[in-house]
Design a protein around this motif. Structure first.
Motif, PDB file in Angstrom:
ATOM      1  N   PRO A  59      40.725  59.660  41.874  1.00 30.28           N
ATOM      2  CA  PRO A  59      41.300  60.096  43.152  1.00 30.28           C
ATOM      3  C   PRO A  59      40.755  59.257  44.304  1.00 30.28           C
ATOM      4  N   GLY A  60      41.657  58.750  45.145  1.00 31.92           N
ATOM      5  CA  GLY A  60      41.276  57.954  46.302  1.00 31.92           C
ATOM      6  C   GLY A  60      40.956  56.503  46.007  1.00 31.92           C
ATOM      7  N   GLU A  61      40.973  56.114  44.756  1.00 29.86           N
ATOM      8  CA  GLU A  61      40.631  54.740  44.369  1.00 29.86           C
ATOM      9  C   GLU A  61      41.871  53.859  44.396  1.00 29.86           C
ATOM     10  N   HIS A  62      41.726  52.649  44.898  1.00 30.88           N
ATOM     11  CA  HIS A  62      42.829  51.690  44.870  1.00 30.88           C
ATOM     12  C   HIS A  62      43.044  51.251  43.421  1.00 30.88           C
ATOM     13  N   PRO A  63      44.290  51.156  42.962  1.00 27.57           N
ATOM     14  CA  PRO A  63      44.524  50.750  41.569  1.00 27.57           C
ATOM     15  C   PRO A  63      43.892  49.411  41.183  1.00 27.57           C
ATOM     16  N   ALA A  64      43.882  48.422  42.078  1.00 27.26           N
ATOM     17  CA  ALA A  64      43.249  47.134  41.749  1.00 27.26           C
ATOM     18  C   ALA A  64      41.749  47.302  41.543  1.00 27.26           C
ATOM     19  N   ASP A  65      41.124  48.154  42.363  1.00 24.96           N
ATOM     20  CA  ASP A  65      39.698  48.427  42.183  1.00 24.96           C
ATOM     21  C   ASP A  65      39.443  49.137  40.858  1.00 24.96           C
ATOM     22  N   ALA A  66      40.360  50.017  40.474  1.00 27.66           N
ATOM     23  CA  ALA A  66      40.226  50.713  39.191  1.00 27.66           C
ATOM     24  C   ALA A  66      40.285  49.719  38.034  1.00 27.66           C
ATOM     25  N   ALA A  67      41.172  48.735  38.129  1.00 27.96           N
ATOM     26  CA  ALA A  67      41.268  47.727  37.070  1.00 27.96           C
ATOM     27  C   ALA A  67      39.957  46.959  36.929  1.00 27.96           C
ATOM     28  N   VAL A  68      39.380  46.558  38.044  1.00 29.67           N
ATOM     29  CA  VAL A  68      38.096  45.839  38.034  1.00 29.67           C
ATOM     30  C   VAL A  68      37.011  46.732  37.433  1.00 29.67           C
ATOM     31  N   ARG A  69      36.953  47.977  37.876  1.00 31.49           N
ATOM     32  CA  ARG A  69      35.932  48.917  37.383  1.00 31.49           C
ATOM     33  C   ARG A  69      36.066  49.143  35.883  1.00 31.49           C
ATOM     34  N   GLU A  70      37.283  49.370  35.422  1.00 27.06           N
ATOM     35  CA  GLU A  70      37.505  49.632  33.996  1.00 27.06           C
ATOM     36  C   GLU A  70      37.089  48.447  33.131  1.00 27.06           C
ATOM     37  N   VAL A  71      37.382  47.230  33.578  1.00 31.26           N
ATOM     38  CA  VAL A  71      36.996  46.031  32.826  1.00 31.26           C
ATOM     39  C   VAL A  71      35.478  45.952  32.717  1.00 31.26           C
ATOM     40  N   SER A  72      34.795  46.241  33.799  1.00 35.48           N
ATOM     41  CA  SER A  72      33.335  46.216  33.781  1.00 35.48           C
ATOM     42  C   SER A  72      32.771  47.325  32.896  1.00 35.48           C
ATOM     43  N   GLU A  73      33.282  48.545  33.064  1.00 32.48           N
ATOM     44  CA  GLU A  73      32.775  49.682  32.303  1.00 32.48           C
ATOM     45  C   GLU A  73      33.051  49.569  30.803  1.00 32.48           C
ATOM     46  N   GLU A  74      34.259  49.143  30.456  1.00 32.89           N
ATOM     47  CA  GLU A  74      34.656  49.142  29.045  1.00 32.89           C
ATOM     48  C   GLU A  74      34.245  47.890  28.290  1.00 32.89           C
ATOM     49  N   ALA A  75      34.198  46.747  28.973  1.00 31.27           N
ATOM     50  CA  ALA A  75      33.956  45.498  28.253  1.00 31.27           C
ATOM     51  C   ALA A  75      32.790  44.682  28.796  1.00 31.27           C
ATOM     52  N   GLY A  76      32.135  45.131  29.858  1.00 28.62           N
ATOM     53  CA  GLY A  76      30.994  44.405  30.394  1.00 28.62           C
ATOM     54  C   GLY A  76      31.346  43.067  31.001  1.00 28.62           C
ATOM     55  N   VAL A  77      32.593  42.899  31.435  1.00 27.98           N
ATOM     56  CA  VAL A  77      33.080  41.641  31.994  1.00 27.98           C
ATOM     57  C   VAL A  77      33.378  41.844  33.478  1.00 27.98           C
ATOM     58  N   GLU A  78      33.027  40.848  34.279  1.00 29.91           N
ATOM     59  CA  GLU A  78      33.356  40.885  35.700  1.00 29.91           C
ATOM     60  C   GLU A  78      34.592  40.031  35.935  1.00 29.91           C
ATOM     61  N   ALA A  79      35.556  40.597  36.667  1.00 28.99           N
ATOM     62  CA  ALA A  79      36.817  39.906  36.922  1.00 28.99           C
ATOM     63  C   ALA A  79      37.320  40.288  38.305  1.00 28.99           C
ATOM     64  N   VAL A  80      38.225  39.467  38.841  1.00 27.82           N
ATOM     65  CA  VAL A  80      38.829  39.746  40.142  1.00 27.82           C
ATOM     66  C   VAL A  80      40.344  39.799  39.977  1.00 27.82           C
ATOM     67  N   PRO A  81      40.986  40.734  40.694  1.00 29.45           N
ATOM     68  CA  PRO A  81      42.444  40.838  40.582  1.00 29.45           C
ATOM     69  C   PRO A  81      43.131  39.689  41.313  1.00 29.45           C
ATOM     70  N   LEU A  82      44.165  39.157  40.667  1.00 30.38           N
ATOM     71  CA  LEU A  82      44.959  38.090  41.274  1.00 30.38           C
ATOM     72  C   LEU A  82      46.293  38.598  41.787  1.00 30.38           C
ATOM     73  N   ARG A  83      46.917  39.500  41.006  1.00 29.70           N
ATOM     74  CA  ARG A  83      48.224  40.001  41.429  1.00 29.70           C
ATOM     75  C   ARG A  83      48.602  41.250  40.653  1.00 29.70           C
ATOM     76  N   LEU A  84      49.491  42.016  41.261  1.00 32.53           N
ATOM     77  CA  LEU A  84      50.134  43.129  40.585  1.00 32.53           C
ATOM     78  C   LEU A  84      51.306  42.546  39.808  1.00 32.53           C
ATOM     79  N   ALA A  85      51.281  42.704  38.496  1.00 35.00           N
ATOM     80  CA  ALA A  85      52.276  42.061  37.646  1.00 35.00           C
ATOM     81  C   ALA A  85      53.444  42.976  37.266  1.00 35.00           C
ATOM     82  N   ARG A  86      53.178  44.269  37.152  1.00 36.11           N
ATOM     83  CA  ARG A  86      54.214  45.169  36.633  1.00 36.11           C
ATOM     84  C   ARG A  86      53.896  46.593  37.063  1.00 36.11           C
ATOM     85  N   VAL A  87      54.944  47.356  37.348  1.00 37.79           N
ATOM     86  CA  VAL A  87      54.825  48.781  37.594  1.00 37.79           C
ATOM     87  C   VAL A  87      55.811  49.472  36.667  1.00 37.79           C
TER      88      VAL A  87
END
Length: 166
Positions: A59-87
């Motif tokens: 709740p209240g989290e930007h979807p791009a921030d959620a993607a970054v967080r999930e990648v770090s939490e689940e796979a231990g990888v740091e990444a930055v969002p480039l674009r929204l590809a699909r909805v």
């Protein structure tokens, strides 16, 4: 953490009734400037399927921030969002415990910054880089998300009634 606290709190109130959630799919790419880049893939602990990292937006989290967080939490990888590809919207699903759910899913293309993949939080049994030409077998709905994230098209793909509309 596999189920966010806010979902558990909602489930206490609504039981197994259908729950509409916001989700993200993170297509993390490394070596994007090559003819056969690598994409981050994880093998889910719950069903053994290979997918890109996916997760629920808090709740209240930007979807791009959620993607970054999930990648770090689940796979231990740091990444930055480039674009929204699909909805898109997933098919309704039912978990083994009877919980009904459906997601609006935001697919983001992310660029790898650091870290080597590992199953970091128990949601996955494996995490690794896969060349696009050598991806493990994936479900069609997952392949569609991967294709959107890997496409060079800068436009976002939107879907209505299961059909692509731009």
């Amino acid at each position: 953490m596999s189920t966010p606290e806010f979902v558990l709190a909602l489930r206490e109130k609504i039981g197994h009734a259908p729950l509409w959630l916001t989700g993200v799919t993170a297509v993390v790419v490394r070596d994007a400037d090559t003819t056969d880049p690598e994409v981050l893939m994880v093998r889910r602990a719950d069903n053994g399927a290979w997918t890109p990292v996916t997760g629920i937006v808090d709740p209240g989290e930007h979807p791009a921030d959620a993607a970054v967080r999930e990648v770090s939490e689940e796979a231990g990888v740091e990444a930055v969002p480039l674009r929204l590809a699909r909805v898109g919207v997933t098919e309704p699903g039912v978990y083994p415990n009877g919980d009904q759910v459906q997601f609006i899913d935001f697919v983001f293309r992310l660029e790898w910054r650091s870290g080597e993949p590992r199953p970091a939080d128990g949601e996955n049994t494996e995490a690794r880089w896969c060349r696009v030409s050598q991806l493990p077998p994936v479900q069609d709905r997952i392949r569609e998300r991967l294709d959107a994230g890997l496409a060079d098209d800068e436009r976002t793909a939107f879907f209505a009634d299961g059909a692509l509309v731009r």
